[in-house]
Design a protein around this motif. Sequence first.
Motif, mmCIF file in Angstrom:
data_model
loop_
_atom_site.group_PDB
_atom_site.id
_atom_site.type_symbol
_atom_site.label_atom_id
_atom_site.label_comp_id
_atom_site.label_asym_id
_atom_site.label_seq_id
_atom_site.Cartn_x
_atom_site.Cartn_y
_atom_site.Cartn_z
ATOM 1 N N HIS A 78 2.245 -7.008 -2.542
ATOM 2 C CA HIS A 78 3.243 -7.585 -3.217
ATOM 3 C C HIS A 78 2.899 -7.469 -4.220
ATOM 4 O O HIS A 78 1.974 -7.410 -5.005
ATOM 5 C CB HIS A 78 3.051 -8.810 -2.492
ATOM 6 N N GLY A 79 3.876 -7.465 -5.665
ATOM 7 C CA GLY A 79 3.495 -8.037 -6.521
ATOM 8 C C GLY A 79 3.392 -9.419 -6.854
ATOM 9 O O GLY A 79 3.259 -10.394 -6.327
ATOM 10 N N SER A 124 -9.349 8.543 9.469
ATOM 11 C CA SER A 124 -8.625 9.018 8.048
ATOM 12 C C SER A 124 -7.363 9.191 7.481
ATOM 13 O O SER A 124 -6.310 9.810 6.610
ATOM 14 C CB SER A 124 -8.869 10.861 9.120
ATOM 15 N N ARG A 125 -6.376 8.009 8.396
ATOM 16 C CA ARG A 125 -5.203 7.762 8.195
ATOM 17 C C ARG A 125 -5.194 6.623 7.380
ATOM 18 O O ARG A 125 -4.019 5.956 8.036
ATOM 19 C CB ARG A 125 -3.865 8.444 8.909
ATOM 20 N N ILE A 126 -5.653 5.781 6.681
ATOM 21 C CA ILE A 126 -5.625 4.895 5.757
ATOM 22 C C ILE A 126 -4.422 4.865 4.405
ATOM 23 O O ILE A 126 -5.449 5.813 3.946
ATOM 24 C CB ILE A 126 -6.515 4.002 5.679
ATOM 25 N N PHE A 127 -3.556 4.427 3.915
ATOM 26 C CA PHE A 127 -2.751 3.934 2.966
ATOM 27 C C PHE A 127 -2.869 2.936 2.601
ATOM 28 O O PHE A 127 -2.598 2.000 3.100
ATOM 29 C CB PHE A 127 -1.840 4.806 2.882
ATOM 30 N N ALA A 128 -2.514 2.550 0.679
ATOM 31 C CA ALA A 128 -2.136 1.976 0.510
ATOM 32 C C ALA A 128 -1.178 2.162 -0.415
ATOM 33 O O ALA A 128 -0.446 3.048 -1.299
ATOM 34 C CB ALA A 128 -3.262 1.160 -0.348
ATOM 35 N N THR A 129 0.088 0.935 -0.410
ATOM 36 C CA THR A 129 1.169 0.727 -1.443
ATOM 37 C C THR A 129 1.118 -0.184 -2.068
ATOM 38 O O THR A 129 0.947 -1.183 -1.113
ATOM 39 C CB THR A 129 2.124 1.666 -0.825
ATOM 40 N N GLY A 130 1.612 -0.136 -3.040
ATOM 41 C CA GLY A 130 2.013 -1.609 -3.683
ATOM 42 C C GLY A 130 3.650 -1.156 -4.391
ATOM 43 O O GLY A 130 3.491 -0.283 -5.434
ATOM 44 N N ILE A 131 4.230 -2.169 -5.258
ATOM 45 C CA ILE A 131 4.974 -2.287 -6.485
ATOM 46 C C ILE A 131 4.653 -3.331 -8.130
ATOM 47 O O ILE A 131 3.608 -3.893 -7.628
ATOM 48 C CB ILE A 131 6.375 -3.464 -5.629
ATOM 49 N N SER A 132 4.455 -3.181 -8.694
ATOM 50 C CA SER A 132 3.958 -4.044 -9.964
ATOM 51 C C SER A 132 2.273 -3.990 -10.079
ATOM 52 O O SER A 132 1.724 -3.126 -9.647
ATOM 53 C CB SER A 132 5.134 -5.295 -9.968
ATOM 54 N N MET A 179 -0.827 -1.398 -9.051
ATOM 55 C CA MET A 179 -1.554 -1.831 -10.084
ATOM 56 C C MET A 179 -3.374 -1.984 -9.009
ATOM 57 O O MET A 179 -4.005 -1.138 -9.240
ATOM 58 C CB MET A 179 -2.311 -2.598 -10.984
ATOM 59 N N MET A 180 -2.556 -2.753 -8.345
ATOM 60 C CA MET A 180 -4.422 -2.549 -7.465
ATOM 61 C C MET A 180 -3.923 -1.711 -6.219
ATOM 62 O O MET A 180 -5.631 -1.103 -6.221
ATOM 63 C CB MET A 180 -3.517 -3.893 -6.387
ATOM 64 N N ALA A 206 -6.570 6.884 2.355
ATOM 65 C CA ALA A 206 -5.946 8.873 2.414
ATOM 66 C C ALA A 206 -5.163 9.419 1.322
ATOM 67 O O ALA A 206 -5.243 10.240 0.148
ATOM 68 C CB ALA A 206 -5.812 9.600 3.337
ATOM 69 N N ALA A 207 -4.215 8.266 0.462
ATOM 70 C CA ALA A 207 -3.513 8.205 -0.223
ATOM 71 C C ALA A 207 -2.668 6.724 -0.967
ATOM 72 O O ALA A 207 -3.299 5.776 0.248
ATOM 73 C CB ALA A 207 -2.304 9.252 0.278
ATOM 74 N N ILE A 208 -2.703 6.951 -1.815
ATOM 75 C CA ILE A 208 -1.855 5.391 -2.488
ATOM 76 C C ILE A 208 -0.397 6.183 -2.507
ATOM 77 O O ILE A 208 -0.202 6.761 -3.057
ATOM 78 C CB ILE A 208 -2.678 4.644 -3.699
ATOM 79 N N GLY A 209 0.700 5.152 -3.154
ATOM 80 C CA GLY A 209 1.868 4.905 -3.092
ATOM 81 C C GLY A 209 2.127 3.868 -3.747
ATOM 82 O O GLY A 209 3.091 3.189 -3.682
ATOM 83 N N PRO A 210 1.439 3.682 -5.492
ATOM 84 C CA PRO A 210 2.294 2.735 -5.911
ATOM 85 C C PRO A 210 3.944 2.624 -6.710
ATOM 86 O O PRO A 210 4.523 4.363 -6.764
ATOM 87 C CB PRO A 210 2.013 3.051 -7.752
ATOM 88 N N ASP A 211 4.027 1.760 -6.653
ATOM 89 C CA ASP A 211 5.702 2.272 -7.556
ATOM 90 C C ASP A 211 6.086 0.983 -8.861
ATOM 91 O O ASP A 211 5.395 -0.042 -8.475
ATOM 92 C CB ASP A 211 6.863 1.294 -6.355
#
Length: 334
Positions: A89-90, A160-168, A172-173, A185-190
């Motif tokens: 979360h932000g 092999s398929r652990i991902f992180a995403t988040g906003i604001s 940054m985290m 494996a990948a991150i998806g910052p917004d």
Amino acid sequence: MRARVLVLVTLLLLGCAGCRPGRGTMPTTTGGPATPAGSSGLPVPGGPAVSVPEGQSTGALTVGDHQRTYRLYRPAGVTRAAPLVVVLHGAAGSGRQAEAAYGWDAEADTGKFLVAYPDGVGHTWNVDPDCCGAAARDDVDDVGFITRLAGSFGSLVDRSRIFATGISNGAMMAYRLACDTKIFAAIGPDSGTMINDCAHPAPLSIIHIHGTADGIIPYDGGPGRLDNAGAGARLPAKIDGPPIPSLIATWRRTDNCGTPHSTTAGLVTTSTATCPGGRAVELITIAGAGHQWPGGRTAPALQRLLHLDPPSTALTATPTIWTFFAAHPGTRAG
């Protein structure tokens, strides 16, 4: 009047209108991961699965001096070796708010993956001494917490398929996790940036979404309109990052990527570079969009109260990010 405003903000941010009823509560843990762990802090291959109910559930574990809480969503029919997406979360948000607002549970039902929604201390994440809030001021071990959390579900998770995403602040985290761990494996910052030290990052795939009219974390870099003095402030919030295209170019060099290819459809420009090992680094730019989660749930009262930007309708971020994640598994968890 100020107290009434703060109460209203809290209710709007932390409310869960539209959430499905929870189906269970996960046990509180205080030690290490709940399953045998390897050197990465994740469960060893073939370790037993933690008992996780289907649907929504909650849990807690103790890291350092803090009891940390989180929400988890397990779709029906997921029995083993599924991807895990950690949604951050932000600032001022929560795991509950993120679960309600961004549509990841519904996406997990289709994609058959687990979703974890951790809670930051004081509704913030410790990215750097300058940001953000109580988590940065108190130097909270968020890297340790999120790493432990990702390793807590045994053979339910495909390492092999652990991902992180988040906003604001959550975005940054995600960048700090990319720099300080080797489990994603990948991150998806917004609507985020990177201000933490990142001297020796390991390659990974990145999809970054950002609006050109973001006034909190400007697309062209530099401080945003909510910045303060940072480190030493009661609640530090100094965000002075590089221009977003420059940040992405840095990660493309880290990944040894090829020349990016760009396409534009309406307000959305997508610039993708392919990289060795099946990785990719992608920047999605939305012309005129502000500080928001594209395609997320609207909250008009909160937007008016805090002068926040409405979600862009030019893109739906959650399925876009998941499609990218699904196409880019990794080999980082050794």
